[in-house]
Design a protein around this motif. Structure first.
Motif, PDB file in Angstrom:
ATOM      1  N   GLU A   1     123.326  61.671 -27.462  1.00  0.00           N
ATOM      2  CA  GLU A   1     123.456  61.723 -28.854  1.00  0.00           C
ATOM      3  C   GLU A   1     124.734  61.289 -29.315  1.00  0.00           C
ATOM      4  N   GLU A   2     126.172  61.745 -28.468  1.00  0.00           N
ATOM      5  CA  GLU A   2     127.177  61.400 -28.970  1.00  0.00           C
ATOM      6  C   GLU A   2     127.469  60.160 -28.898  1.00  0.00           C
ATOM      7  N   GLU A   3     126.941  59.302 -28.000  1.00  0.00           N
ATOM      8  CA  GLU A   3     127.277  57.840 -27.830  1.00  0.00           C
ATOM      9  C   GLU A   3     126.418  56.924 -28.879  1.00  0.00           C
ATOM     10  N   ASN A   4     125.271  57.738 -29.122  1.00  0.00           N
ATOM     11  CA  ASN A   4     124.464  57.083 -30.000  1.00  0.00           C
ATOM     12  C   ASN A   4     124.450  57.273 -31.682  1.00  0.00           C
TER      13      ASN A   4
ATOM     14  N   SER B   1     114.678  62.693 -32.992  1.00  0.00           N
ATOM     15  CA  SER B   1     114.063  61.554 -33.768  1.00  0.00           C
ATOM     16  C   SER B   1     114.211  60.266 -32.928  1.00  0.00           C
ATOM     17  N   ALA B   2     114.678  60.148 -31.854  1.00  0.00           N
ATOM     18  CA  ALA B   2     114.786  58.943 -31.150  1.00  0.00           C
ATOM     19  C   ALA B   2     113.581  58.340 -30.635  1.00  0.00           C
ATOM     20  N   LEU B   3     113.048  56.986 -30.928  1.00  0.00           N
ATOM     21  CA  LEU B   3     112.064  56.363 -30.186  1.00  0.00           C
ATOM     22  C   LEU B   3     112.139  56.162 -28.755  1.00  0.00           C
ATOM     23  N   GLU B   4     113.469  55.477 -28.511  1.00  0.00           N
ATOM     24  CA  GLU B   4     113.968  55.106 -27.236  1.00  0.00           C
ATOM     25  C   GLU B   4     115.157  55.830 -26.734  1.00  0.00           C
TER      26      GLU B   4
END
Length: 202
Positions: free
Chosen positions: A17-20, A26-29
């Motif tokens: 989460e921090e890196e992205n 909610s992320a698909l990948e």
């Protein structure tokens, strides 16, 4: 976190989460590959990935698949290059999982793989399968189209064509084996028939 203490799934998700700069829910990948120190245990903290369709935990030190039962949208799971010994833990994904990448592990038995009723792609090269009666479990998976199996002891002593012929005979629905299109006996006859006719596809 002290060196040597394994990374937990919760820590890995938080790091992702921090890196992205994105909520994992909610992320698909989501990719949790090659954690340092490596992940050793999959657990229920993965449940936060409720929207995830593609999840990778490759290149860690995981021994058992777990914690994915609530990931109802998961279509692709990659757990290659771990220390996984079997397919238990995947049963609840039987209707949704379409691709499983599980090469370079320690799988000897295919018990439990038939629960994956929707599986189209199974890459499990470089494991420890040595018996044809284990391989036969794949006959109960009519959706399976693409199989990677090279590097298992079952292929030892077989020429490539011998291996491919055996698999084609046992898995009539399979389209691709070890990265190459798989020709079944009936397909060859059909090809010859097309060549003999005046039909020229464009």
């Amino acid at each position: 976190m002290s060196a040597g203490k394994p990374t937990t799934c919760k820590d890995a998700v938080r790091r992702w989460e921090e890196e992205n700069s994105q909520e994992a829910s909610s992320a698909l990948e989501v990719s949790l590959i090659f954690q340092s120190p490596p992940i050793e245990r999959m657990d229920n903290s993965l449940a936060v990935l409720s929207s995830c369709e593609r999840l990778s935990l490759s290149t860690n030190m995981i021994e058992k698949i777990a914690g994915v039962s609530s990931l109802k949208k998961l279509r692709v799971l990659s757990v290659s290059r771990n220390q996984i010994k079997g397919f238990s833990g995947l049963e609840t994904l039987g209707d949704s999982l379409e691709e499983l990448w599980i090469s370079y592990n320690a799988i000897e038995k295919l018990k439990g793989v038939t629960a994956l009723r929707s599986l189209k792609v199974l890459y499990m090269s470089n494991n420890l399968v040595r018996e044809w009666n284990e391989f036969a479990r794949l006959q109960e998976m009519p959706s399976l189209q693409d199989l990677g199996f090279t590097g298992n002891p079952i292929t030892d002593g077989l020429e490539t064509e011998q291996w491919r012929t055996e698999v084609a005979r046992r898995l009539p629905n399979l389209v691709k084996l070890d990265g190459e299109p798989l020709i079944h006996a009936g397909d060859e006859e059909e090809d010859e028939g097309c060549q003999d006719s005046n039909y020229h596809p464009r």
